[in-house]
Design a protein around this motif. Structure first.
Motif, PDB file in Angstrom:
ATOM      1  N   ALA A 276      10.058 -15.336  62.173  1.00 26.55           N
ATOM      2  CA  ALA A 276      10.272 -16.657  61.584  1.00 26.55           C
ATOM      3  C   ALA A 276      10.293 -16.519  60.074  1.00 26.55           C
ATOM      4  O   ALA A 276       9.761 -15.552  59.515  1.00 26.55           O
ATOM      5  CB  ALA A 276       9.177 -17.632  62.020  1.00 26.55           C
ATOM      6  N   PHE A 277      10.922 -17.471  59.409  1.00 29.26           N
ATOM      7  CA  PHE A 277      10.968 -17.519  57.954  1.00 29.26           C
ATOM      8  C   PHE A 277      10.005 -18.595  57.464  1.00 29.26           C
ATOM      9  O   PHE A 277      10.089 -19.744  57.887  1.00 29.26           O
ATOM     10  CB  PHE A 277      12.378 -17.855  57.467  1.00 29.26           C
ATOM     11  CG  PHE A 277      13.368 -16.747  57.648  1.00 29.26           C
ATOM     12  CD1 PHE A 277      13.671 -15.905  56.595  1.00 29.26           C
ATOM     13  CD2 PHE A 277      13.995 -16.540  58.867  1.00 29.26           C
ATOM     14  CE1 PHE A 277      14.593 -14.870  56.749  1.00 29.26           C
ATOM     15  CE2 PHE A 277      14.908 -15.509  59.044  1.00 29.26           C
ATOM     16  CZ  PHE A 277      15.209 -14.674  57.976  1.00 29.26           C
ATOM     17  N   ALA A 278       9.114 -18.210  56.554  1.00 31.41           N
ATOM     18  CA  ALA A 278       8.205 -19.192  55.972  1.00 31.41           C
ATOM     19  C   ALA A 278       8.755 -19.771  54.679  1.00 31.41           C
ATOM     20  O   ALA A 278       8.422 -20.896  54.307  1.00 31.41           O
ATOM     21  CB  ALA A 278       6.835 -18.570  55.717  1.00 31.41           C
ATOM     22  N   ASP A 279       9.589 -18.986  53.973  1.00 29.75           N
ATOM     23  CA  ASP A 279      10.167 -19.487  52.724  1.00 29.75           C
ATOM     24  C   ASP A 279      11.473 -18.756  52.448  1.00 29.75           C
ATOM     25  O   ASP A 279      12.054 -18.154  53.359  1.00 29.75           O
ATOM     26  CB  ASP A 279       9.166 -19.356  51.564  1.00 29.75           C
ATOM     27  CG  ASP A 279       8.805 -17.914  51.209  1.00 29.75           C
ATOM     28  OD1 ASP A 279       9.184 -17.001  51.973  1.00 29.75           O
ATOM     29  OD2 ASP A 279       8.134 -17.700  50.174  1.00 29.75           O
ATOM     30  N   GLY A 280      11.937 -18.808  51.202  1.00 29.39           N
ATOM     31  CA  GLY A 280      13.238 -18.252  50.865  1.00 29.39           C
ATOM     32  C   GLY A 280      13.164 -17.018  50.002  1.00 29.39           C
ATOM     33  O   GLY A 280      12.524 -16.034  50.358  1.00 29.39           O
ATOM     34  N   SER A 281      13.787 -17.065  48.815  1.00 27.66           N
ATOM     35  CA  SER A 281      13.866 -15.892  47.957  1.00 27.66           C
ATOM     36  C   SER A 281      13.509 -16.255  46.521  1.00 27.66           C
ATOM     37  O   SER A 281      13.618 -17.406  46.108  1.00 27.66           O
ATOM     38  CB  SER A 281      15.274 -15.300  47.992  1.00 27.66           C
ATOM     39  OG  SER A 281      16.181 -16.133  47.296  1.00 27.66           O
ATOM     40  N   ARG A 307       2.827 -26.230  56.745  1.00 28.50           N
ATOM     41  CA  ARG A 307       1.685 -25.432  57.168  1.00 28.50           C
ATOM     42  C   ARG A 307       1.398 -25.579  58.663  1.00 28.50           C
ATOM     43  O   ARG A 307       1.230 -24.588  59.377  1.00 28.50           O
ATOM     44  CB  ARG A 307       0.457 -25.840  56.347  1.00 28.50           C
ATOM     45  CG  ARG A 307      -0.691 -24.842  56.392  1.00 28.50           C
ATOM     46  CD  ARG A 307      -1.876 -25.370  55.607  1.00 28.50           C
ATOM     47  NE  ARG A 307      -1.575 -25.609  54.206  1.00 28.50           N
ATOM     48  CZ  ARG A 307      -1.985 -24.826  53.204  1.00 28.50           C
ATOM     49  NH1 ARG A 307      -2.701 -23.751  53.468  1.00 28.50           N
ATOM     50  NH2 ARG A 307      -1.684 -25.117  51.955  1.00 28.50           N
ATOM     51  N   ASP A 308       1.360 -26.811  59.169  1.00 31.26           N
ATOM     52  CA  ASP A 308       1.042 -27.022  60.583  1.00 31.26           C
ATOM     53  C   ASP A 308       2.192 -26.580  61.494  1.00 31.26           C
ATOM     54  O   ASP A 308       1.973 -26.112  62.612  1.00 31.26           O
ATOM     55  CB  ASP A 308       0.690 -28.485  60.846  1.00 31.26           C
ATOM     56  CG  ASP A 308       1.804 -29.442  60.450  1.00 31.26           C
ATOM     57  OD1 ASP A 308       2.672 -29.059  59.639  1.00 31.26           O
ATOM     58  OD2 ASP A 308       1.805 -30.586  60.948  1.00 31.26           O
ATOM     59  N   VAL A 314       3.285 -19.734  65.431  1.00 27.63           N
ATOM     60  CA  VAL A 314       2.388 -18.632  65.779  1.00 27.63           C
ATOM     61  C   VAL A 314       1.714 -18.900  67.116  1.00 27.63           C
ATOM     62  O   VAL A 314       1.568 -17.995  67.952  1.00 27.63           O
ATOM     63  CB  VAL A 314       1.349 -18.404  64.660  1.00 27.63           C
ATOM     64  CG1 VAL A 314       0.346 -17.323  65.066  1.00 27.63           C
ATOM     65  CG2 VAL A 314       2.047 -18.006  63.360  1.00 27.63           C
ATOM     66  N   ALA A 315       1.325 -20.136  67.350  1.00 27.66           N
ATOM     67  CA  ALA A 315       0.711 -20.493  68.636  1.00 27.66           C
ATOM     68  C   ALA A 315       1.691 -20.258  69.783  1.00 27.66           C
ATOM     69  O   ALA A 315       1.305 -19.791  70.869  1.00 27.66           O
ATOM     70  CB  ALA A 315       0.252 -21.946  68.616  1.00 27.66           C
ATOM     71  N   LEU A 338      -1.468 -16.832  56.628  1.00 28.42           N
ATOM     72  CA  LEU A 338      -2.859 -16.434  56.856  1.00 28.42           C
ATOM     73  C   LEU A 338      -3.607 -17.529  57.620  1.00 28.42           C
ATOM     74  O   LEU A 338      -4.357 -17.235  58.562  1.00 28.42           O
ATOM     75  CB  LEU A 338      -3.557 -16.148  55.529  1.00 28.42           C
ATOM     76  CG  LEU A 338      -3.064 -14.946  54.711  1.00 28.42           C
ATOM     77  CD1 LEU A 338      -3.993 -14.716  53.520  1.00 28.42           C
ATOM     78  CD2 LEU A 338      -2.980 -13.693  55.556  1.00 28.42           C
ATOM     79  N   ASP A 339      -3.388 -18.767  57.219  1.00 24.88           N
ATOM     80  CA  ASP A 339      -4.004 -19.882  57.956  1.00 24.88           C
ATOM     81  C   ASP A 339      -3.624 -19.841  59.429  1.00 24.88           C
ATOM     82  O   ASP A 339      -4.459 -19.992  60.318  1.00 24.88           O
ATOM     83  CB  ASP A 339      -3.544 -21.223  57.366  1.00 24.88           C
ATOM     84  CG  ASP A 339      -4.153 -21.518  56.012  1.00 24.88           C
ATOM     85  OD1 ASP A 339      -5.092 -20.808  55.604  1.00 24.88           O
ATOM     86  OD2 ASP A 339      -3.671 -22.467  55.350  1.00 24.88           O
ATOM     87  N   ALA A 340      -2.325 -19.623  59.682  1.00 28.25           N
ATOM     88  CA  ALA A 340      -1.825 -19.654  61.057  1.00 28.25           C
ATOM     89  C   ALA A 340      -2.391 -18.511  61.894  1.00 28.25           C
ATOM     90  O   ALA A 340      -2.771 -18.705  63.060  1.00 28.25           O
ATOM     91  CB  ALA A 340      -0.299 -19.596  61.042  1.00 28.25           C
TER      92      ALA A 340
END
Length: 519
Positions: A276-281, A307-308, A314-315, A338-340
Motif C-alpha cells: 500500500a502507499f501511505a504518501d507520495g514523493s 491514519r485510521d 494493515v488489519a 508505526l501506529d498501524a
C-alpha cells in the motif's frame, strides 16, 4: 558431479573480508567453498567456469522495483537524461512527427530538478507541439504526470473538477496546468490504452534481460494491480519466466490481496506482503511531512490514506495472514504506519516492510526499533535528490534524511533497491550512492556521516534483500546449502576508490548454477 567456479576472488558476504578461491555447485545448490586445489580433490567436477580474474558476489537482488514499469521505460520515450525542459520538449516533438494523429505519445522519467533552463512545467508547451496526439509524460517518481489539453478534454477534466481522494489536480492562474499528482492520475486511466498479454510479455522480457546485464538474479516487484489486473499480470510473469529464469518476489497490492489465495508460489515466482502507499514523493511535494515544506509552506504533502484508514489496511492484511509493505517517504506517513503496526502486529516470525524511509525523526527511529520490520531503502536516491531536496525540507530536517548509517547502527535490517523505473536499475549505482553519497548533479557529498562501508552497501542487495522476504538462510550469501546465485564483476569493489564503483561491469550473472548472462 557438478560445476567448479574458480579463477577469481569470491566474496562470501558472510563476514566482512571473508573470501575464497573457488565454489563447487551441484543441482543449483552450493556444496562447498574453499581453495581450488581442495575442491578439485574432494568433488567430481563435470563443468568448469573460469571467472576471468573477476570478483564473485552472492547474486544481487533489487529489493524494490516495478519490473513491468522498468521494461516500459526501456520501450517508451526515455526522458530521464534530459537536462533541460527544451530538450524534453524536443524529444516529444520528434516523436509527434513519427506518429499518426490520434496515436499516444508516452514518456517516462522527466525531472524538473535536472532542468537547467526552467522548472515550471505546463500543458501549454505540449499544446504548442501537437494538438493531434494525446501526450502523457510521467515524472521520474511516477507520482506525477504531465498531459496535454487533448488528454484533459478527452478525459472530461476541467477547472471545476474537485481533487480526488489521495490526489491533486494541478491548477494555475490560467486553469489546469496539465499536472496530475498521485491518485489524480486515475482520472485519465480509462482513456489510456490498456496493455494486452503481448505488451506485458515484451515489457517483462525487456526488463529481465536488462536486469541480467546489471547482475541482478531477482527482484521484489509490485505490478499486480495494474496492467489489466492480477490474473493478466501473473499470467505474463509465468509465461516469460518459464523462458527467462529470474527470481521474482511479487508484492500484492491491497486492492487485490484476496486474489493471492488462488495462486501457488513457485521456485521463481512467489507472492509476498500486501502493498500500500501511505504518501507520495519528495519531488512532487506529496510525501507526507509533519511540518510544511520549506519552499511551499501551504502544504505538508498528501496522505493517500488517513491514519485510521491505513490501520484498517494493515488489519486486513492480518486477517489474510499477510505481512505489509508500505510506501512511506515522509515522517508523518512513517508515524502513521508505526501506529498501524503497533495496533495490528504481524504473526510471530513475520516481518513487515517499510519502503523508502527518506525523511524521519529521532523519536520515530526509536519507536520502530521495537517492531519486527525491515527497512527497504534506495541509496541511489541520494545521487539524484540532492541538492534540490534541501530546498524542499530545509536543513533542520537533514540529520534524519536519507539516514542509512543511522538506521543500520540502530540495528535495523535494511534491504537495498532502486525503485526502477524511478531510478536506474543498476545496483552498482545504488552501492555507489551508499558509500559516496555524491550528487550526480553537482558532485557534492551530502551527509558524509551517513556514508556506508562497501560491505554494508553490498549487503543491502544480498543479505538484506533476502531478509526482507525471510530467505536469509538460503539466499544472500555464498555458503554451503545456499542457492547458487552469483554476480561476477570486472573489478574488486572492496579494493578500489568509491568513484570507480559506478563504472563496474558485470561479467556474468548466474541463477541456480546456470549462467543467464555473460559479457
Amino acid at each position: 558431479m557438478g560445476i567448479l567456479y574458480y579463477g577469481g576472488r569470491v566474496y562470501t558476504m558472510r563476514h566482512e573480508g571473508e573470501t575464497a578461491e573457488a565454489v563447487f555447485v551441484q543441482d543449483g545448490i552450493i556444496q562447498a567453498i574453499g581453495s581450488e586445489t581442495e575442491l578439485r580433490g574432494l568433488y567430481e567436477i563435470t563443468e568448469e567456469v573460469h571467472l576471468r580474474g573477476g570478483m564473485m558476489l552472492p547474486g544481487l537482488v533489487d529489493s524494490h522495483m516495478h519490473l513491468i514499469g522498468h521494461g516500459e521505460r526501456l520501450m517508451r520515450l526515455d526522458l530521464s537524461d534530459c537536462r533541460s525542459y527544451e530538450e524534453m520538449l524536443g524529444l516529444v516533438r520528434e516523436r509527434a512527427a513519427q506518429l499518426q494523429p490520434g496515436e499516444w505519445i508516452l514518456g517516462d522519467g522527466w525531472n524538473e530538478n535536472a532542468f537547467s533552463d526552467r522548472k515550471d512545467i505546463h500543458r501549454r508547451d505540449l499544446d504548442e507541439i501537437t494538438q493531434e496526439h494525446p501526450v502523457l509524460l510521467k515524472r521520474v517518481c511516477r507520482h506525477a504526470a504531465l498531459v496535454n489539453s487533448y488528454v484533459l478534454e478527452k478525459a472530461g477534466l476541467h477547472t471545476g473538477i474537485s481533487d480526488p481522494k489521495g490526489g491533486k489536480v494541478g491548477r494555475g492562474q490560467d486553469g489546469l496546468t496539465g499536472l496530475l499528482y498521485e491518485q489524480a492520475q486515475e482520472l485519465i486511466a480509462a482513456i489510456v490504452p490498456g496493455p494486452d498479454d503481448e505488451y506485458l510479455q515484451k515489457a517483462l522480457h525487456t526488463a529481465i534481460t536488462d536486469c541480467w546485464k546489471h547482475g541482478l538474479v531477482g527482484c521484489h516487484t509490485e505490478d499486480l494491480n495494474y496492467y489489466g489486473g492480477f490474473d493478466q499480470v501473473h499470467r505474463s510473469f509465468r509465461h516469460v519466466i518459464a523462458e527467462k529464469p529470474f527470481k521474482a518476489h511479487l508484492l500484492v497490492h491491497h486492492e487485490v490481496a484476496e486474489e493471492r489465495a488462488n495462486h501457488e508460489d513457485t521456485h521463481y515466482i512467489e507472492f509476498g506482503a500486501m502493498k500500500a502507499f501511505a504518501d507520495g514523493s519528495i519531488g512532487g511535494r506529496t510525501a507526507l511531512l509533519s511540518e510544511p515544506y520549506s519552499d511551499q509552506p501551504d502544504t505538508n504533502g498528501v496522505a493517500v490514506f488517513e491514519r485510521d484508514e491505513l490501520a484498517e489496511i494493515v488489519a486486513k492484511a492480518r486477517r489474510l495472514g499477510m505481512m505489509v509493505a508500505i510506501h512511506t517517504i515522509g515522517d508523518l506517513s512513517f508515524e502513521y504506519i508505526l501506529d498501524a503496526i503497533e495496533q495490528h502486529p504481524p504473526q510471530p516470525g513475520q516481518r513487515d516492510r517499510i519502503i523508502h524511509c527518506q525523511i524521519l525523526r529521532g523519536d520515530l527511529v526509536q519507536r520502530a526499533k521495537g517492531l519486527p520490520v525491515v527497512l527497504d531503502i534506495q541509496p541511489v536516491f541520494v545521487t539524484s535528490d540532492f541538492p534540490s531536496v534541501i530546498e524542499k525540507i530545509g536543513r533542520e530536517r537533514l540529520p534524519y534524511a536519507y539516514a542509512w548509517k543511522t538506521l543500520l547502527e540502530a540495528g535495523f535490517l535494511c534491504a537495498g533497491g532502486s525503485d526502477a523505473p524511478v531510478e536506474r536499475v543498476n545496483p552498482f549505482l545504488g552501492i555507489y550512492g551508499a558509500v559516496a553519497r555524491k550528487s550526480f548533479f553537482d558532485g557534492e557529498c551530502y551527509g558524509p556521516e551517513q556514508r556506508l562501508t562497501m560491505f554494508e552497501a553490498v549487503r543491502l542487495f544480498t543479505y538484506g534483500s533476502a531478509c526482507a522476504i525471510s530467505r536469509e538462510h538460503k539466499r544472500g550469501m555464498i555458503a554451503p546449502g545456499y542457492e547458487a546465485d552469483f554476480t561476477v564483476v570486472d573489478r574488486d569493489i572492496f579494493a578500489i576508490e568509491p568513484e570507480a564503483v559506478q563504472d563496474t561491469q558485470v561479467l556474468m550473472t548466474v541463477i541456480d548454477g546456470t549462467a543467464v548472462y555473460t559479457l
